[in-house]
Enzyme design. Sequence first.
Site, PDB file in Angstrom:
ATOM      1  CD  GLU A 126      34.762  35.851  40.196  1.00  0.00           C
ATOM      2  OE1 GLU A 126      35.895  35.321  40.215  1.00  0.00           O
ATOM      3  OE2 GLU A 126      34.544  36.990  40.637  1.00  0.00           O
ATOM      4  CG  ASN A 137      35.569  39.756  43.118  1.00  0.00           C
ATOM      5  OD1 ASN A 137      36.600  39.195  42.794  1.00  0.00           O
ATOM      6  ND2 ASN A 137      34.403  39.148  43.101  1.00  0.00           N
ATOM      7  CG  ASP A 184      34.931  41.049  39.019  1.00  0.00           C
ATOM      8  OD1 ASP A 184      35.408  40.759  40.136  1.00  0.00           O
ATOM      9  OD2 ASP A 184      35.236  40.440  37.982  1.00  0.00           O
TER      10      ASP A 184
END
Lengths: 156, 602
Positions: free
Chosen positions: B193, B278, B325
Site C-alpha cells: 500500500e 497486488n 486489491d
Amino acid sequence: MRSLLCRIAAAIALVNGAAMIPAEAQEGTVPPAPNDLTAEIDPLDNPYHVDDGKVDRGTYNGYRRYHSSCHVCHGPDGLGSSFAPALVESLKSLDYVAFAEVVVNGRQAQGATGNSVMPSFAFDPNVMEYMNDIYGYLKARTDGALDRGRPQRLPK
Amino acid sequence: MQLYRLALVAVTATAIAGGVAANEDVINMQSDPSNWAMQLGNYQGHRYSQLDQIDTGNVGDLQVKWTFSTGVLRGHEGGPIVVGDTMYIHTPVPNIVYALDLNDNGRIIWSYEPRQDPSVIPVMCCDTVNRGVAVADGKVFLAQADNTVVALDAKTGEPIWSVKNGDHARGETLTAAPVVVRDKVFIGISGGEFGVRGSLTAYNTNDGSRVWRAYSTGPDSEALIDPNKTMMMGKPIGEADLGVSTWNGDEWKIGGGTTWGWYTYDPDLDLIYYGTGNPGTWNPAQRALNGERVDNKWSMSIFARDPDTGLAKWVYQKTPFDEWDYDGINENILADIEIGGQMRKVLVNFDRNGFGYTLDRETGELLVAEKFDPTVNWASHVDMATGRPVVLDQYSTFVQGEDVNTEGVCPAALGSKDQQPASFSPDTGLFYVPTNHICMDYEPFAVSYSSGQPYIGATLSMFPAPNSHGGMGNFIAWDAAKGEIVWSKPEPFAVWSGALTTAGGVAFYGTLEGYVVGVDMEDGEELYRFKTPSGIIGNINTYEHNGQQYIGVLSGVGGWAGIGLAAGLTGDSEGLGAVGAHKALGDYTRLGGVLTVFGLPN
C-alpha cells in the site's frame, strides 16, 4: 480566511524542525460546527454542508480521501480500530488548527499499547491538498451531522 | 556446489527418498510429530499433525493447562514453534522473541527484544504484525518490522548475524515468517500500500550474505525469469521482460507485488513456492496502458523457483490487472491427491479473489479453478485454456471507471481468505479453510505517488455478504480435486486464524471474538469452544511433551481484521438475522497478546 491561512502556514512551518505545540495546549472541547448552508465553506467556522444526508463536494471528497489515506489505521467512517484512535472522538477536542498540526507534523505517544505513531503527511499531496475536505468530513461525522457510509452529494 | 549437494543427499537419503537435500535439521524436526517445527507444520504447508491423543471423543474435555502473556497488545499473527523441550514465540512490534522451557511451566529461557525506529510503525499498513520465527541449524531466524533479518542462537538468543532487507522510509517493512531450505533463508517484503517493489530474497544462513533476489516486477534479469525456460500455463513464456511491458511507463518500479504470505517447499522437486501481492495503486486506471487493461506482471502470481539460484521454473498469474486489491500472497499448499483417477502432485491455493486453484506443482499446469465461496461475483469463472478470470463489467472497477462507486463486489478487498493459512489432512484428502464472507463497494480515484506515503487511490466500504447467513465468515472443508465445498460452518466474524487438522479427526481454528473452536473433520460439527483473552488472528498449533498432546495458540486481536472490523461494518443493522445482529468486534474483545496452551485432563 486570512488568519486561517496564517495559522496553516504556521503549522506547516513546524515541519522544519520547530518544537511541536504541546497537544494539550491545543485541545479543549470544540463546539459543533454550524452547518450553515447559506455560508461559504470554511474549515474554521463552517467546515461542511450537510442537508438530509447529502454533502457538499469538499466533504464528499473528504470521505474519499479519508478512506484512501487514513482509514487503514483509523478504521472505517472515523470510528477507530485496534490500531489507531477514533477520530470522531478526537475531533471533539481537536479544532481545525490542532488537527492540521498533527496531520502535518505527526505525533508519537507512549501508551499502554506501546508506541503509538502518527506519521507526518506534510509531503503527501493526497492528504495535504485535501486537508480541509478531510477535516470537514470528519467534523460532520463528529458532530453527528453525517451517518456512516458513503454520503450522497448535494446538487451543485 | 554440486559436491555439497551430493554430500547432503547422502546424509538425508533416509529422510527423503529420491529427493535432493532440503535441510537435514528441518526435515528431522518436522518429521517428529511431537514438534511443531515450522509455522505451517511442514515444508508442504499442511498444518496437519499425526498426533491423535486428542480426538473427536475427548476434545470436549480440553482444559487450559498454562498461559503466558507476551506483554504486547497489538495483533498477534503466526504461532508457537516447538522443538524438543523449547517453545519459541514472537510478538508484533517490538518483535520480541521468547524461548520458553516446557519442562518448567514455560519459564523464560531467554528473550530477545530489538530496538527499532518507531517511525516504522505507521508504514505498517495494517497493524504491526509479525508471522513468526523459523528454527533451523541451531538458529532462530526473525524478520523484524524495520527490515532487519536476524539469526539468533537458539540456545541463548544472542544475535549471530543481521542484515537489512529494505528501507522503511520507502514504505518497506517485514512481517512474513522466514523459511529455511539447505543453507538459505527466504525473506519476503511488505508494503504493497506504499508503492514498494516486491521481491523474495535468499540469504546464507551461516553469515547473512545475500545469495539472490527475485523482484516481482521489472526486467527478466531482475525477476529471475528465463522466457525460454520459465513456464506459464504449461509452455515457455516466450516473450521477454513482461514485467516491464505490461505496465504503464515506469509504474512497475512502484508496482507492488509484495511477498508477505507463507512460503512452501517441495523437497522432491526442489522448488519453493510463494505468491505476489497486488499491483501498485488500487486505482486501476493509473496502471492501464493507453486506456486498456494490461497484465501488470508479475503481480498477483504464484511463483515456483529454484532455491539455489532463484530462477523461476514456472509462474501463474491469478488476477491479471487487479481492480479490487485481491492481494495474491496466500499460501500454496503442496499435496498429492487423486484427480480423474490419477495421483497428482498438486499445489492448492485459496486466493483472496475467491477462487480455489489446483495446479500441477511440477509444471504449473492449471487443473481446477472454482469459487470457494458461493457469493464470489467479480468473475463468472476462470477460462481453463488461458487461465484468465472472466471479469464481469458490472463489478469491474476499471470498466465502471474512476470516480464511480462500483457496488456489491464479492469478495471485499479482505478477500474470501486473507493470510490465515488453511490445512490439508492426508487422512481425509480435504482442505480445511478459514474464510471471509464479506462484500464491498469500491470507488477508485487518481492518487499521487510520494515515497514512503500511502499509495492507495480508492475508497471502499465493506458489508457482510448479502442474501446469506448474515455472518462475516465460514470455516469450510474443500475438495481440491473437484473444486467443491464439502461442508461449510458459518461464523459471525471473518475466520482470521490459521487452521489445524489432526490424526485425531479434529480440526481447530480460532475466531475474532477469541474462541478456540474444535470441529469434527467429517462434517464440521462443533465439539469444543473456549474463549481466550483476546481475538485470535494467530495460527493454532499442536505438539507433544512428556507423552501429552497440547494445543497452543496466540491470542491478540488486530491486523487488518482488527482495523476493518473493530467498529463493525456498515449495514450491520439491516435485518441480517441473529448471527449478524451484533457486528462490532469491539463489543466482544480487546487487545492483548496471550499464549494459551490446552490439554486433556490428567
